[in-house]
Write a protein that holds these residues in place. Structure first.
Motif, short mmCIF file in Angstrom:
data_model
loop_
_atom_site.label_atom_id
_atom_site.label_comp_id
_atom_site.label_asym_id
_atom_site.label_seq_id
_atom_site.Cartn_x
_atom_site.Cartn_y
_atom_site.Cartn_z
N THR A 124 18.79 10.23 -34.92
CA THR A 124 19.72 9.88 -33.83
C THR A 124 20.56 8.70 -34.11
O THR A 124 21.63 8.63 -33.98
N ASP A 125 19.87 7.74 -35.04
CA ASP A 125 20.57 6.55 -35.31
C ASP A 125 21.85 6.92 -36.06
O ASP A 125 22.83 6.46 -36.18
N LYS A 126 21.71 7.68 -37.22
CA LYS A 126 22.46 8.08 -38.14
C LYS A 126 23.62 8.83 -37.34
O LYS A 126 24.84 8.86 -37.78
N MET A 127 23.32 9.74 -36.52
CA MET A 127 24.31 10.48 -35.89
C MET A 127 25.21 9.92 -35.04
O MET A 127 26.46 9.97 -34.91
N SER A 128 24.65 8.96 -34.33
CA SER A 128 25.42 7.95 -33.53
C SER A 128 26.10 7.22 -34.32
O SER A 128 27.31 7.19 -33.94
N GLU A 129 25.85 6.69 -35.37
CA GLU A 129 26.74 5.90 -36.16
C GLU A 129 27.95 6.91 -36.72
O GLU A 129 29.10 6.33 -36.63
N LEU A 161 36.73 -6.88 -38.45
CA LEU A 161 35.46 -6.19 -38.70
C LEU A 161 34.79 -5.68 -37.51
O LEU A 161 34.45 -6.50 -36.67
N TRP A 162 34.33 -4.42 -37.76
CA TRP A 162 33.68 -3.76 -36.63
C TRP A 162 32.25 -3.86 -37.21
O TRP A 162 31.87 -3.55 -38.11
N CYS A 163 31.37 -4.29 -36.06
CA CYS A 163 29.96 -4.30 -36.57
C CYS A 163 29.39 -3.36 -35.56
O CYS A 163 29.34 -3.41 -34.16
N ILE A 164 28.69 -2.44 -36.08
CA ILE A 164 28.23 -1.36 -35.18
C ILE A 164 26.49 -1.14 -35.31
O ILE A 164 26.24 -1.00 -36.42
N ASP A 165 25.72 -1.20 -34.13
CA ASP A 165 24.56 -1.04 -34.22
C ASP A 165 24.51 0.29 -33.24
O ASP A 165 24.23 0.21 -32.16
N PRO A 166 24.01 1.52 -33.99
CA PRO A 166 24.28 2.64 -33.39
C PRO A 166 23.14 3.14 -32.20
O PRO A 166 23.11 3.84 -31.49
N LEU A 167 21.93 2.42 -32.82
CA LEU A 167 20.89 2.25 -31.75
C LEU A 167 19.95 1.23 -31.81
O LEU A 167 19.16 1.05 -32.62
#
Length: 310
Positions: A124-129, A161-167
């Motif tokens: 889910t982490d990977k799919m969300s990102e 710069l976009w900083c993404i924490d998908p979960l």
């Protein structure tokens, strides 16, 4: 300004409260605080020792109240050539898109993998990102992006710069514990410009979400309603929040001592396990302060703007 303490192990702890007395240098924090109520003021610093790799596990906790009462502004002074409203719209869309991926998976079995002994990652982490990246790259193909799972991609010469924490709070998600979120923040020339954090609330069989958002100079909101941090100025009347990393090293050991010390002098210290959620709770006014060692950019890029926006 919200009372969020976010710092690296090599930097002083920035604490938005300053005691009106100076504890003796070298004494433990618990020994330094009297049991009586003390008035505190906004804008101060508590400085803790920095750490190097060759230090042992015998550090004592020391606190020195600084005479410097300045508190640097966190938000960007400008969003550059892109209007703040446009950045905010894409940030919120990206966070909602990632959150929908998480919501689709929240009541299903998890495929769990390990990045470390106790550091989890799920499909889910990977799919969300991936879903968040699609939104960002569709709107801003020339921007630089830092994702927790995918690392750096894009144009390194970009001012954005976009900083993404998908979960954020993967371990909580894996256990169905209601303290995790999707966090998306964008920086312009190194300072947060727009942010969105979608927090999952409720629990198994009754999951729901709420979205925190902010733009530099534009205030902080929860589900579209303006929010304000707590006005409490007494540590003994405050509820505090902290977090612990996966490495049980010197900063971890020192923070454990701080956890004990602040538990002694406050109404309590909570450890929820999701940095973005912790900071948003400070912004919402349900906790007075938050601190944590060794946060990564994706942990704090969104939450720190939400917390520091008025």
């Amino acid at each position: 300004m919200g009372r969020s303490l976010v710092f690296l192990a090599s930097a002083p702890v920035k604490f938005s409260r300053e005691l009106n007395w100076v504890p003796p240098l070298g004494q433990k924090l618990r020994q330094s605080f009297p049991r009586t109520t003390r008035q505190v003021s906004l804008g101060g610093f508590l400085k803790f020792p920095s750490f190097s790799a060759n230090q042992g596990r015998t550090l004592s906790v020391r606190a020195v109240v600084s005479s410097d009462t300045s508190y640097p502004k966190v938000g960007a002074t400008s969003t550059g050539p892109i209007p703040g409203s446009q950045l905010a719209e894409v940030v919120e869309t990206a966070a909602k898109t990632g959150a929908q991926v998480v919501m689709d998976a929240v009541n299903k079995p998890r495929n769990i993998f390990y990045k470390g002994l106790t550091d989890l990652v799920t499909e889910t982490d990977k799919m969300s990102e991936a879903a968040i990246l699609d939104v960002v790259r569709k709107n801003f193909p020339d921007h630089l992006i830092l994702g927790e799972e995918g690392g750096i991609i894009g144009d390194s010469s970009s001012g954005y710069l976009w900083c993404i924490d998908p979960l954020d709070g993967t371990t909580n998600f894996a256990h169905g514990y209601p303290s995790f979120a999707v966090s998306v923040g964008v920086l312009f020339q190194g300072n947060p410009a727009a942010a969105a954090v979608v927090e999952f609330v409720g629990g198994p069989m009754c999951w729901n979400t709420r979205m925190f958002s902010a733009t530099a100079g534009g205030g902080a909101f929860c589900n579209g309603q303006k929010i304000q941090s707590s006005k409490t100025d007494l540590v003994e009347q405050s509820l505090l929040v902290t977090g612990f990393g996966y490495e049980h090293d010197d900063p971890w050991a020192t923070n454990m001592e701080l956890f004990k010390d602040f538990t002694d002098i406050s109404r309590g210290v909570r450890r929820l396990g999701a940095a973005a959620v912790d900071m948003c709770h400070v912004a919402l006014g349900v906790a007075e302060a938050y601190w944590e060692y060794r946060l990564k950019p994706w942990d704090m890029a969104a939450g720190v703007l939400v917390t520091s926006s008025k």
